[in-house]
Scaffold this active site. Structure first.
Site, short mmCIF file in Angstrom:
data_model
loop_
_atom_site.label_atom_id
_atom_site.label_comp_id
_atom_site.label_asym_id
_atom_site.label_seq_id
_atom_site.Cartn_x
_atom_site.Cartn_y
_atom_site.Cartn_z
N TYR A 78 0.84 -1.20 0.00
CA TYR A 78 0.00 0.00 0.00
C TYR A 78 0.87 1.25 0.00
CZ TYR A 78 -3.42 3.50 1.35
OH TYR A 78 -4.21 4.63 1.39
N LYS B 90 1.15 4.40 -2.79
CA LYS B 90 0.94 5.82 -2.48
C LYS B 90 2.21 6.64 -2.73
CE LYS B 90 -3.39 5.75 -1.65
NZ LYS B 90 -4.33 6.46 -2.55
#
Length: 270
Positions: free
Chosen positions: A169, A173
């Site tokens: 994740y 990002k």
């Protein structure tokens, strides 16, 4: 005092991905309240319909005479064919989009490197990065042709500081941050604005999805302090969109008052 100058949103058309819940849904309602038209994209069509109804009610209650047109599309942004066919289902009068809000994204699990399922890796990158890039490429061509437009990407505190259990994740990002920064530099000779919104801990379906539907585990993430809400971040998005045309909010980093990093949270304040 209003969080935005509503006159700058009147009659504007805003396309929001991941609009069926959380930040995307709250953003749709606030833009509608400001007199904007909406193109709402998400995979869950029933939830999307409910958001559209809430946005329509907010527009009606505002008394604003402009805007208020709302189109909902069942679109998975990780599917390039679905992204490419968006305009087939959008009325002609709404195809000149003014603001793109790239909100679609998710996280699965807290597994560490070596134990992460391929499906989770591929799914997060397909939506959080490749989907965002696909729809941005589609819109930026039109923005360049019309010499106007605003791209607002949802980043994260996880794109500023990586943490254990979030390797994939966080990587997605960090990629959003790099893509957004490079795009802003590429568009510096145009009137097109580029913004990244970077929230800290926001209590939405985010953690429920991370824990694969385990609401009890998700609730523990927010115990002992007051996290941000979807409405808090929606205000930041709409505020950025409502700045004067010559003003670009390049980056907005928002944390709850008792969070200082992904892992540093004071939990004695609630």
């Amino acid at each position: 005092m209003s969080v935005f100058n509503a006159s700058r949103l009147l009659g504007k058309t805003v396309l929001i991905t991941g609009a069926s819940a959380g930040i995307g849904a709250a953003t749709a309602v606030l833009f509608a309240k400001g007199g904007s038209n909406l193109i709402l994209l998400a995979r869950r069509v029933d939830a999307l319909k409910s958001v559209a109804e809430a946005a329509a009610a907010a527009h009606k209650a505002s008394g604003v005479q402009q805007g208020g047109q709302i189109v909902t599309l069942q679109v998975d942004v990780s599917d390039k064919a679905q992204v490419a066919s968006i305009w087939d289902n959008v009325p002609k009068e709404l195809r000149d989009v003014d603001v793109l809000v790239n909100n679609a994204g998710f996280v699965h699990g807290l597994e560490r490197v070596g134990s992460i399922a391929d499906a989770d890796i591929e799914g997060m990158f397909a939506t959080n990065v490749l989907g965002l890039i696909s729809i941005t490429q589609l819109l930026v061509k039109e923005f360049k042709r019309r010499q106007t437009g605003h791209i607002i990407n949802l980043g994260s505190v996880a794109g500023r500081e990586a943490y254990p259990g979030g390797s994939i994740y966080c990587a997605t990002k960090f990629a959003v941050n790099a893509f957004t920064t490079a795009m802003m530099k590429e568009l510096v000779d145009t009137p097109i604005r580029v913004t990244e919104i970077q929230p800290g801990m926001v209590e939405t379906e985010f953690s429920v999805v991370r824990f694969r539907g385990d609401k009890t585990a998700a609730d523990k993430v927010y115990e002992g302090f007051q996290p941000l809400t979807a409405e808090d971040i929606a205000e930041e998005i709409v505020w950025a969109a409502s700045r004067p045309p010559h003003v670009n909010i390049a980056e907005s980093f928002i944390l709850p008052v008792n969070q200082a990093s992904p892992s540093l949270v004071y939990r004695g304040s609630k």
